[in-house]
Motif scaffolding. Structure first.
Motif, PDB file in Angstrom:
ATOM      1  N   THR A  57     -14.332  37.044 -14.401  1.00 19.00           N
ATOM      2  CA  THR A  57     -14.574  37.827 -13.100  1.00 19.00           C
ATOM      3  C   THR A  57     -15.668  39.032 -13.249  1.00 19.00           C
ATOM      4  O   THR A  57     -16.348  39.626 -12.483  1.00 19.00           O
ATOM      5  CB  THR A  57     -13.479  38.415 -12.378  1.00 19.00           C
ATOM      6  OG1 THR A  57     -12.963  39.337 -13.481  1.00 19.00           O
ATOM      7  CG2 THR A  57     -12.526  37.760 -11.982  1.00 19.00           C
ATOM      8  N   GLU A  83     -16.078  45.021 -23.245  1.00 21.66           N
ATOM      9  CA  GLU A  83     -14.843  44.224 -22.550  1.00 21.66           C
ATOM     10  C   GLU A  83     -15.485  43.012 -21.524  1.00 21.66           C
ATOM     11  O   GLU A  83     -16.423  43.300 -21.012  1.00 21.66           O
ATOM     12  CB  GLU A  83     -13.972  45.171 -21.916  1.00 21.66           C
ATOM     13  CG  GLU A  83     -13.292  46.091 -22.934  1.00 21.66           C
ATOM     14  CD  GLU A  83     -12.459  47.108 -22.084  1.00 21.66           C
ATOM     15  OE1 GLU A  83     -11.882  46.747 -21.140  1.00 21.66           O
ATOM     16  OE2 GLU A  83     -12.093  48.259 -22.742  1.00 21.66           O
ATOM     17  N   TYR A  84     -14.527  42.158 -21.459  1.00 22.03           N
ATOM     18  CA  TYR A  84     -14.806  41.167 -20.438  1.00 22.03           C
ATOM     19  C   TYR A  84     -13.752  41.058 -19.536  1.00 22.03           C
ATOM     20  O   TYR A  84     -12.570  41.149 -20.180  1.00 22.03           O
ATOM     21  CB  TYR A  84     -14.983  39.732 -21.209  1.00 22.03           C
ATOM     22  CG  TYR A  84     -16.083  39.971 -22.296  1.00 22.03           C
ATOM     23  CD1 TYR A  84     -17.511  39.728 -21.965  1.00 22.03           C
ATOM     24  CD2 TYR A  84     -15.895  40.328 -23.767  1.00 22.03           C
ATOM     25  CE1 TYR A  84     -18.480  40.000 -22.878  1.00 22.03           C
ATOM     26  CE2 TYR A  84     -16.858  40.278 -24.486  1.00 22.03           C
ATOM     27  CZ  TYR A  84     -18.296  40.428 -24.122  1.00 22.03           C
ATOM     28  OH  TYR A  84     -19.172  40.279 -25.012  1.00 22.03           O
ATOM     29  N   ARG A  85     -13.798  40.669 -18.206  1.00 23.21           N
ATOM     30  CA  ARG A  85     -12.709  40.783 -17.501  1.00 23.21           C
ATOM     31  C   ARG A  85     -12.341  39.293 -17.058  1.00 23.21           C
ATOM     32  O   ARG A  85     -13.231  38.436 -16.665  1.00 23.21           O
ATOM     33  CB  ARG A  85     -13.106  41.435 -16.094  1.00 23.21           C
ATOM     34  CG  ARG A  85     -13.227  43.089 -16.339  1.00 23.21           C
ATOM     35  CD  ARG A  85     -13.274  43.718 -14.914  1.00 23.21           C
ATOM     36  NE  ARG A  85     -13.448  45.276 -15.277  1.00 23.21           N
ATOM     37  CZ  ARG A  85     -14.276  46.047 -15.069  1.00 23.21           C
ATOM     38  NH1 ARG A  85     -15.045  45.291 -14.022  1.00 23.21           N
ATOM     39  NH2 ARG A  85     -14.394  47.154 -15.149  1.00 23.21           N
ATOM     40  N   TRP A  86     -11.153  39.013 -16.968  1.00 27.88           N
ATOM     41  CA  TRP A  86     -10.600  37.750 -16.583  1.00 27.88           C
ATOM     42  C   TRP A  86      -9.250  37.782 -15.685  1.00 27.88           C
ATOM     43  O   TRP A  86      -8.307  38.356 -16.119  1.00 27.88           O
ATOM     44  CB  TRP A  86     -10.280  36.962 -17.875  1.00 27.88           C
ATOM     45  CG  TRP A  86     -11.351  36.469 -18.913  1.00 27.88           C
ATOM     46  CD1 TRP A  86     -11.757  37.348 -19.764  1.00 27.88           C
ATOM     47  CD2 TRP A  86     -11.943  35.084 -18.850  1.00 27.88           C
ATOM     48  NE1 TRP A  86     -12.862  36.541 -20.306  1.00 27.88           N
ATOM     49  CE2 TRP A  86     -12.787  35.179 -19.944  1.00 27.88           C
ATOM     50  CE3 TRP A  86     -11.736  34.114 -18.031  1.00 27.88           C
ATOM     51  CZ2 TRP A  86     -13.808  34.141 -19.914  1.00 27.88           C
ATOM     52  CZ3 TRP A  86     -12.554  33.037 -18.189  1.00 27.88           C
ATOM     53  CH2 TRP A  86     -13.533  32.914 -19.199  1.00 27.88           C
ATOM     54  N   GLY A 116     -16.620  43.902 -18.210  1.00 26.86           N
ATOM     55  CA  GLY A 116     -15.696  45.345 -18.303  1.00 26.86           C
ATOM     56  C   GLY A 116     -16.801  46.471 -18.895  1.00 26.86           C
ATOM     57  O   GLY A 116     -18.088  46.061 -19.302  1.00 26.86           O
TER      58      GLY A 116
END
Length: 137
Positions: A46, A28-31, A49
């Motif tokens: 940001t 997961e990648y946080r935006w 994840g």
């Protein structure tokens, strides 16, 4: 000697022992989203994840490897330490923790000994930095 499919700590998954049939990896990648008037939302990266791996496999204990393979997985996981994960081609995938192991047994012989064991292992990437590892030594 059987080729290793993957190694987690000291435990080896291989064709002749605990063979996994399915591997799922999720990253997961946080935006962060900021609403703007009159246009679409602005997005800012940001950080990363969680990253997880789930493997599902089968063990035929009378074929090779014996009845204690899932027990060895559980013993290693219960150490409470992050474990190095290495692919069968030697690629180091980093440090991982075992979040859960489930097991199913079927086709029983005398004394309740299973001829087949299915297992699922859930792992999460450990990424708390080197400083947090030093407390274990």
């Amino acid at each position: 000697m059987a080729e290793v499919m993957m190694q987690l700590g000291f435990f080896q998954f291989s064709i002749n022992s605990a063979t996994y049939q399915r591997l799922s990896r999720s990253t997961e990648y946080r935006w962060a989203r900021q609403a703007r008037i009159g246009t679409s939302d602005a997005l800012q990266f940001t950080g990363y994840g969680p990253e997880t791996i789930e493997i599902e496999g089968v063990i035929y204990p009378h074929f090779r490897g014996g009845l204690k393979q899932v027990d060895r997985m559980r013993t290693q996981a219960s150490s409470g330490l992050p474990l190095t994960l290495v692919s069968g081609i030697g690629k180091v995938l980093g440090l991982w923790v075992v979040e859960g192991i489930s097991e199913g047994q079927e086709v029983f012989a005398s004394q309740g000994v299973p001829h087949r064991q299915d297992f699922t292992m859930r792992m999460a990437r450990y990424d708390s930095g080197l400083r947090s590892l030093l407390r274990f030594f």
